[in-house]
Design a protein around this motif. Structure first.
Motif, short mmCIF file in Angstrom:
data_model
loop_
_atom_site.label_atom_id
_atom_site.label_comp_id
_atom_site.label_asym_id
_atom_site.label_seq_id
_atom_site.Cartn_x
_atom_site.Cartn_y
_atom_site.Cartn_z
N GLU A 74 0.82 -1.21 0.00
CA GLU A 74 0.00 0.00 0.00
C GLU A 74 0.85 1.26 0.00
OE1 GLU A 74 -2.95 -0.31 3.08
OE2 GLU A 74 -3.84 -2.09 2.15
N GLY A 75 2.12 1.14 0.31
CA GLY A 75 3.01 2.29 0.29
C GLY A 75 3.53 2.57 -1.11
N GLY A 80 2.15 5.18 -6.58
CA GLY A 80 2.38 5.73 -7.91
C GLY A 80 1.24 5.43 -8.87
N PRO A 81 0.88 4.16 -9.05
CA PRO A 81 -0.23 3.85 -9.94
C PRO A 81 -1.56 4.45 -9.47
CG PRO A 81 1.05 1.87 -9.50
CD PRO A 81 1.57 2.95 -8.60
N ALA A 153 10.19 1.14 -6.39
CA ALA A 153 9.04 0.93 -5.50
C ALA A 153 9.28 -0.18 -4.49
CB ALA A 153 7.78 0.64 -6.31
N VAL A 154 10.01 -1.21 -4.88
CA VAL A 154 10.21 -2.36 -3.99
C VAL A 154 11.59 -2.38 -3.33
CG1 VAL A 154 8.56 -3.74 -5.30
CG2 VAL A 154 11.00 -3.97 -5.80
N HIS A 158 11.70 -6.21 1.93
CA HIS A 158 11.70 -7.67 1.88
C HIS A 158 10.28 -8.22 1.93
CE1 HIS A 158 10.89 -8.60 6.13
NE2 HIS A 158 11.51 -7.47 6.36
N GLU A 159 9.32 -7.45 2.46
CA GLU A 159 7.93 -7.91 2.48
C GLU A 159 7.38 -8.09 1.06
OE1 GLU A 159 8.54 -5.22 6.07
OE2 GLU A 159 8.91 -5.05 3.94
N LEU A 160 7.96 -7.38 0.11
CA LEU A 160 7.48 -7.44 -1.28
C LEU A 160 8.31 -8.35 -2.16
CD1 LEU A 160 6.57 -3.70 -1.92
CD2 LEU A 160 5.12 -5.55 -1.08
#
Length: 175
Positions: A74-75, A80-81, A153-154, A158-160
């Motif tokens: 969600e961050g 951006g999108p 963005a990532v 590490h959660e992503l």
């Protein structure tokens, strides 16, 4: 030297980020499927002790992996999108799915037996649908949008991307 695409992004960093996100998604879904399968088997076998033990393991996984993953998305990944008219409705829908998943985790927390297996199955199916939307719709949008970068963005989340992902630009290898 890494090639920069027509969108001004480093193509290899973007591809590496996409691969890391998709691999992490697949790993998360495998873990969830296994936990839900064991819980369902315990309920079907009418083994309350095994069911409670597996339910506790599933809740632990949800609390440590699933919910933090959703919140991390969600961050930087969604912001951006979400700011772009072409993707706002998609992101709104995906945010709504996050809320449904969180609500189902809370339902699982207080359920037992068949109710727990039903809640777990619902989490499993909604999460699978959600990952499919991210992989097939959101990630390609981010990769194609000139002002967005999946790699940025990532980065460091590490959660992503999971614990084992390493991106170009991390000179110290820290995540």
């Amino acid at each position: 030297m890494n090639a920069v695409s027509g969108t001004g992004k480093d193509a290899s960093s973007e591809a590496e980020a996409l691969q890391a996100v998709e691999a992490h998604h697949a790993d998360m879904l495998r873990q969830l499927n296994a936990l839900v399968g064991v819980l369902t088997e315990a309920v079907e076998a009418r083994d309350p002790a095994a069911g409670q033990e597996t339910q506790a393991a599933l809740l632990d996984w949800c609390d440590k992996e699933l919910v933090p993953h959703a919140l991390a998305e969600e961050g930087p990944l969604y912001s951006g999108p979400h700011a772009m008219p072409e993707a706002k409705l998609l992101v709104d829908g995906m945010l709504a799915e996050h809320q449904v998943i969180v609500d189902l985790v809370e339902e699982l927390r207080t359920a037992d037996g068949v109710s727990a297996a039903v809640a777990a199955g619902a989490i499993q199916h909604i999460f699978a649908l959600h990952l499919d939307k991210e992989n097939r719709l959101l990630m390609p949008f981010i990769l194609d949008a000139p002002g967005l970068s999946l790699a940025r963005a990532v980065e460091g989340l590490h959660e992503l991307v999971g614990e084992g992902a390493h991106h170009h630009g991390h000179k110290d290898g820290a995540h």
